[in-house]
Design an enzyme around this catalytic site. Structure first.
Site, mmCIF file in Angstrom:
data_model
loop_
_atom_site.group_PDB
_atom_site.id
_atom_site.type_symbol
_atom_site.label_atom_id
_atom_site.label_comp_id
_atom_site.label_asym_id
_atom_site.label_seq_id
_atom_site.Cartn_x
_atom_site.Cartn_y
_atom_site.Cartn_z
ATOM 1 N N ASN A 167 20.692 14.693 18.498
ATOM 2 C CA ASN A 167 19.489 13.941 18.873
ATOM 3 C C ASN A 167 19.911 12.517 19.217
ATOM 4 O O ASN A 167 20.241 11.734 18.335
ATOM 5 C CB ASN A 167 18.512 13.954 17.678
ATOM 6 C CG ASN A 167 17.313 13.050 17.882
ATOM 7 O OD1 ASN A 167 17.047 12.599 19.003
ATOM 8 N ND2 ASN A 167 16.592 12.776 16.812
ATOM 9 N N LYS B 265 18.094 10.210 20.378
ATOM 10 C CA LYS B 265 16.999 9.255 20.177
ATOM 11 C C LYS B 265 16.877 8.322 21.392
ATOM 12 O O LYS B 265 17.117 8.762 22.508
ATOM 13 C CB LYS B 265 17.211 8.475 18.878
ATOM 14 C CG LYS B 265 17.543 9.391 17.697
ATOM 15 C CD LYS B 265 17.489 8.685 16.388
ATOM 16 C CE LYS B 265 17.918 9.644 15.284
ATOM 17 N NZ LYS B 265 17.704 9.135 13.950
ATOM 18 N N HIS C 235 9.759 15.091 14.483
ATOM 19 C CA HIS C 235 10.804 14.269 13.863
ATOM 20 C C HIS C 235 10.149 13.179 13.019
ATOM 21 O O HIS C 235 9.092 12.663 13.389
ATOM 22 C CB HIS C 235 11.691 13.652 14.952
ATOM 23 C CG HIS C 235 12.919 13.004 14.391
ATOM 24 N ND1 HIS C 235 12.903 11.755 13.826
ATOM 25 C CD2 HIS C 235 14.194 13.449 14.288
ATOM 26 C CE1 HIS C 235 14.121 11.457 13.402
ATOM 27 N NE2 HIS C 235 14.924 12.474 13.677
ATOM 28 N N GLU D 56 10.727 10.172 12.711
ATOM 29 C CA GLU D 56 10.475 8.917 13.432
ATOM 30 C C GLU D 56 9.209 9.026 14.280
ATOM 31 O O GLU D 56 8.487 8.039 14.442
ATOM 32 C CB GLU D 56 11.716 8.551 14.271
ATOM 33 C CG GLU D 56 12.856 8.074 13.372
ATOM 34 C CD GLU D 56 14.250 8.282 13.920
ATOM 35 O OE1 GLU D 56 14.397 8.533 15.132
ATOM 36 O OE2 GLU D 56 15.204 8.193 13.119
ATOM 37 N N GLU E 51 15.120 17.445 7.204
ATOM 38 C CA GLU E 51 15.708 16.113 7.321
ATOM 39 C C GLU E 51 15.044 15.174 6.314
ATOM 40 O O GLU E 51 13.970 14.613 6.600
ATOM 41 C CB GLU E 51 15.491 15.561 8.725
ATOM 42 C CG GLU E 51 16.102 16.390 9.824
ATOM 43 C CD GLU E 51 16.399 15.552 11.057
ATOM 44 O OE1 GLU E 51 17.563 15.496 11.440
ATOM 45 O OE2 GLU E 51 15.472 14.940 11.606
ATOM 46 N N GLY F 179 20.126 8.207 9.163
ATOM 47 C CA GLY F 179 20.713 6.942 9.602
ATOM 48 C C GLY F 179 21.132 6.014 8.476
ATOM 49 O O GLY F 179 21.422 4.837 8.713
ATOM 50 N N SER G 16 22.415 11.964 8.281
ATOM 51 C CA SER G 16 23.753 11.409 8.027
ATOM 52 C C SER G 16 24.852 12.474 7.994
ATOM 53 O O SER G 16 25.802 12.366 7.226
ATOM 54 C CB SER G 16 23.760 10.581 6.734
ATOM 55 O OG SER G 16 22.926 9.445 6.884
#
Ligand code: PEP
Length: 250
Positions: A8, A10, A98, A100, A168, A174, A214
């Site tokens: 991904n 992003k 996701h 985010e 996730e 991240g 990660s």
């Protein structure tokens, strides 16, 4: 089932980044020629690069995907991209829900479910993301949150064969932090049980469950060896072929 490693990107990548996708495809081809059994490998670039990268990768073993889609096929939705447009640009899959998107755009389970319906109607496979925040884990609610998202983000009557789940944990994305192997095993086991309860042993057992958060070359082999971990969704480490390829090979 065949494992999946999806990258991904992003909101990262200009035209020059196309070289990374090509380098990845070359690495995958070399490993295949050497007799290595590989998972499905997917790159999800930003929408601006999708058509170019899909063309670049045509004829290679690397597939492309989108990072989000609208629920509709076309119309007055400024700035949005439909699933049909992603498919037209060459995508085979799309990441939906996701964390985010859930955090930045307030996407709730019902909207994610509607996007899954749109994606499948356009002929795409959906990678549906679920995961708890750190506060939810600390409160002992991780499994309840994740199973609630799973139930609500898969629409009624969905074809499980067109769906992949990505677990996730939000606090692992991240951050360089990952859950323990035992915690990953427990959550993937709970997701598997929920899928089997909903779709039956055969169809529910055949849905790939990816781990994301990660994942990097140094921890990929350990995470991919956990029961019911059928691949990975990779953010930061998917941007450079030199980092992503070792994860694919792990
Ligand atoms: C992601 O956002 O899907 C992700 C897994 O990110 P990262 O690998 O950078 O933690």
């Amino acid at each position: 089932m065949r494992r999946i490693i999806a990258g991904n990107w992003k909101m990262n990548g200009l035209q020059a980044a196309r070289a990374q996708a090509l380098a990845l495809a070359e690495g995958v081809a070399a490993a295949t020629a050497a007799g290595t059994q590989l998972p499905r490998v997917v790159v999800c670039p930003p929408a601006t690069l999708l058509a170019d990268i899909a063309r670049d990768l045509a004829g290679t073993a690397v597939e492309t995907g989108g990072q989000d889609c609208h629920t509709g096929t076309s119309g007055a939705h400024t700035g949005d991209v439909s699933a049909q447009m992603l498919a037209d640009a060459g995508a085979r899959l799309v990441i939906l829900g996701h964390s985010e998107r859930r955090a930045d755009h307030g996407e709730a389970d019902a909207l994610v479910a509607a996007k899954v319906t749109a994606a499948l109607a356009a002929g795409l496979e959906a990678i549906v993301c679920v995961g708890e925040t750190e506060a939810e884990r600390d409160a002992g609610r991780a499994e309840a949150v994740v199973l609630g998202q799973l139930a609500g983000s898969l629409p009624e009557g969905v074809d499980p064969a067109a769906v992949t789940i990505a677990y996730e944990p939000v606090w692992a994305i991240g951050t360089g932090r990952t859950p323990t192997v035992a915690d990953v095993a427990a959550m993937h086991g709970a997701i598997r049980a929920a899928l089997v309860a909903r779709f039956g042993a055969e169809a529910g057992g055949a849905v790939a469950i990816l781990y994301g958060g990660s994942v990097k070359p140094s921890n990929a082999a350990e995470l991919m060896a956990v029961a019911d971990v059928n691949g990975a969704l990779v953010g930061g480490a998917s941007l450079k072929a030199g980092d992503f390829l070792p994860i694919v090979l792990a």
